[in-house]
Design an enzyme around this catalytic site. Structure first.
Site, PDB file in Angstrom:
ATOM      1  CB  SER A   1     -14.295   0.067   1.865  1.00  0.00           C
ATOM      2  OG  SER A   1     -13.748  -1.216   2.019  1.00  0.00           O
TER       3      SER A   1
ATOM      4  CE1 TYR B   1     -13.780  -3.270  -5.473  1.00  0.00           C
ATOM      5  CE2 TYR B   1     -15.658  -2.035  -6.324  1.00  0.00           C
ATOM      6  CZ  TYR B   1     -15.156  -3.036  -5.509  1.00  0.00           C
ATOM      7  OH  TYR B   1     -16.010  -3.782  -4.740  1.00  0.00           O
TER       8      TYR B   1
ATOM      9  CG  HIS C   1      -1.992  -1.012   1.246  1.00  0.00           C
ATOM     10  ND1 HIS C   1      -2.789  -1.284   0.157  1.00  0.00           N
ATOM     11  CD2 HIS C   1      -2.438  -1.838   2.228  1.00  0.00           C
ATOM     12  CE1 HIS C   1      -3.658  -2.241   0.467  1.00  0.00           C
ATOM     13  NE2 HIS C   1      -3.465  -2.586   1.707  1.00  0.00           N
TER      14      HIS C   1
ATOM     15  CG  PHE D   1     -18.307  -9.665  -3.191  1.00  0.00           C
ATOM     16  CD1 PHE D   1     -17.269  -9.102  -2.470  1.00  0.00           C
ATOM     17  CD2 PHE D   1     -19.514  -9.897  -2.539  1.00  0.00           C
ATOM     18  CE1 PHE D   1     -17.419  -8.754  -1.134  1.00  0.00           C
ATOM     19  CE2 PHE D   1     -19.680  -9.548  -1.209  1.00  0.00           C
ATOM     20  CZ  PHE D   1     -18.632  -8.981  -0.503  1.00  0.00           C
TER      21      PHE D   1
ATOM     22  CE  LYS E   1     -24.415  -2.842   0.698  1.00  0.00           C
ATOM     23  NZ  LYS E   1     -24.951  -1.601   1.287  1.00  0.00           N
TER      24      LYS E   1
HETATM   25  P1  A3P Z   1     -16.174  -3.214   0.701  1.00  0.00           P
HETATM   26  O1  A3P Z   1     -15.722  -2.945   2.103  1.00  0.00           O
HETATM   27  O2  A3P Z   1     -16.797  -2.001   0.068  1.00  0.00           O
HETATM   28  O3  A3P Z   1     -17.047  -4.405   0.599  1.00  0.00           O
HETATM   29  P2  A3P Z   1      -8.802  -4.541  -0.345  1.00  0.00           P
HETATM   30  O4  A3P Z   1      -8.709  -5.906  -0.911  1.00  0.00           O
HETATM   31  O5  A3P Z   1      -7.931  -3.563  -1.040  1.00  0.00           O
HETATM   32  O6  A3P Z   1      -8.636  -4.555   1.137  1.00  0.00           O
HETATM   33  O7  A3P Z   1     -10.276  -4.011  -0.647  1.00  0.00           O
HETATM   34  C1  A3P Z   1     -11.382  -4.556   0.021  1.00  0.00           C
HETATM   35  C2  A3P Z   1     -12.651  -4.116  -0.676  1.00  0.00           C
HETATM   36  O8  A3P Z   1     -12.737  -4.792  -1.940  1.00  0.00           O
HETATM   37  C3  A3P Z   1     -13.894  -4.495   0.113  1.00  0.00           C
HETATM   38  O9  A3P Z   1     -14.872  -3.506  -0.186  1.00  0.00           O
HETATM   39  C4  A3P Z   1     -14.217  -5.851  -0.509  1.00  0.00           C
HETATM   40  O10 A3P Z   1     -15.520  -6.284  -0.319  1.00  0.00           O
HETATM   41  C5  A3P Z   1     -13.942  -5.558  -1.968  1.00  0.00           C
HETATM   42  N1  A3P Z   1     -13.742  -6.786  -2.749  1.00  0.00           N
HETATM   43  C6  A3P Z   1     -12.944  -7.825  -2.472  1.00  0.00           C
HETATM   44  N2  A3P Z   1     -13.063  -8.798  -3.380  1.00  0.00           N
HETATM   45  C7  A3P Z   1     -13.973  -8.362  -4.275  1.00  0.00           C
HETATM   46  C8  A3P Z   1     -14.547  -8.936  -5.449  1.00  0.00           C
HETATM   47  N3  A3P Z   1     -14.211 -10.149  -5.873  1.00  0.00           N
HETATM   48  N4  A3P Z   1     -15.452  -8.185  -6.117  1.00  0.00           N
HETATM   49  C9  A3P Z   1     -15.810  -6.972  -5.698  1.00  0.00           C
HETATM   50  N5  A3P Z   1     -15.309  -6.384  -4.586  1.00  0.00           N
HETATM   51  C10 A3P Z   1     -14.399  -7.072  -3.881  1.00  0.00           C
END
Ligand code: A3P
Length: 280
Positions: free
Chosen positions: A119, A174, A89, A210, A241
């Site tokens: 998020s 995204y 990050h 997801f 979500k």
């Molecule tokens: P939300 O909290 O809005 O649900 P990171 O992986 O960078 O930590 O990001 C996490 C965010 O990406 C979370 O968002 C998570 O639900 C979402 N995320 C993870 N996998 C995903 C997928 N396959 N499709 C869509 N969103 C996804």
């Protein structure tokens, strides 16, 4: 500030990222075939990691984040003889200099900042490795000021903005990936130089949906060796979500106005930011 975070060069980091390691990042020796998976937290890092992990015959090995751990980190990474995929990050400025010199491939995933804020708010609430937070209103102020882990979203994106046309950098949005997963997955495999046919691409899209990822996380035991975000090894905290536009359920109209004003001011020269104008 809570003791789970510490400030390094003005930016908040988890105490799991030791000061010594952060101070030594420029001693990291990159390999030409390394791939870096870079993002501001909560932008879809686990999603891209899962896509890469599902590419047939990719022969790549996903490591834990470069900034997670202590000074023994570089020795640990050195032991990995496969083609490494290294998440982080870090902002562009903090990225180890050798990665820039060797022009390693970098995938940067970026998400609408309002959804990212919401998020991250939930991550603060659910993740024991982050400080407790009382209300959305309180978190909103911290996010605007960049007083959150990894600093300001605006500064992070702007640091990468300058390099968006470098040929070793692929930017994935995204929202675009959500709209047409196969298209973004194809971009990723092409960028990595791996030949994958369309039916395989569609299979990867199914496996990395997801709901699929959330269900799998619930079944797995958490494995510290498979940590993708330096803030947790517990994948159950990640899949909340997975939607575009959830911010509307949190922002008051005043918060929206304040946010948009700052966005316009900070991002006035940003081309990347134009992708989000429809959403705001
Ligand atoms: P939300 O909290 O809005 O649900 P990171 O992986 O960078 O930590 O990001 C996490 C965010 O990406 C979370 O968002 C998570 O639900 C979402 N995320 C993870 N996998 C995903 C997928 N396959 N499709 C869509 N969103 C996804």
């Amino acid at each position: 500030q809570s003791s789970v975070l510490h400030k390094f060069k003005g930016i908040l980091f988890s105490t799991m990222s030791s000061e010594e390691l952060l101070n030594s990042l420029d001693f990291f020796s990159a390999r030409e075939d390394d791939v870096f998976l870079v993002s501001y937290p909560k932008s879809g890092t686990h999603w891209i990691a899962e896509v890469i992990g599902n590419i047939p015959n990719a022969r790549m090995s996903l490591t834990s984040p470069i900034e997670l751990g202590d000074i023994s980190k570089f020795d640990e990474l050195k032991m990995n003889s496969k083609r490494r995929v290294i998440p982080t990050h870090l902002s562009y400025n903090m990225l180890p200099v050798n990665i820039k010199q060797k022009q390693c491939k970098i995938i940067y995933i970026i998400r609408n900042p309002k959804d990212t804020a919401v998020s991250l708010f939930h991550y603060y609430r659910d993740n024991p490795n982050l400080p407790g937070i009382e209300t959305w209103a309180a978190f909103f102020e911290l996010f605007l000021r960049g007083d959150v882990v990894y600093g300001s979203w605006f500064d992070h994106v702007l640091s990468w903005e300058e390099h968006k046309n470098d040929k070793n950098i692929l930017i994935i949005f995204y929202e675009e990936m959500k709209k047409d997963p196969s298209k973004s997955i194809k971009k990723i495999t092409t960028f990595l130089g791996i030949n994958v046919n369309d039916s395989e691409i569609n299979k990867i899209a199914q496996k990395t949906s997801f709901s699929e990822m959330k269900n799998n996380a619930a079944k797995e035991n958490c494995d510290p060796n498979h940590t993708i975000c330096a803030l947790t090894s517990n994948r159950n905290l990640v899949f909340r979500k997975g939607a575009v536009g959830d911010w509307i359920n949190y922002f008051t109209s005043k918060q929206r106005r304040v946010f948009d004003e700052l966005f316009t001011e900070k991002m006035k020269h940003s081309e990347l930011a134009r992708h989000f104008e429809d959403n705001s």
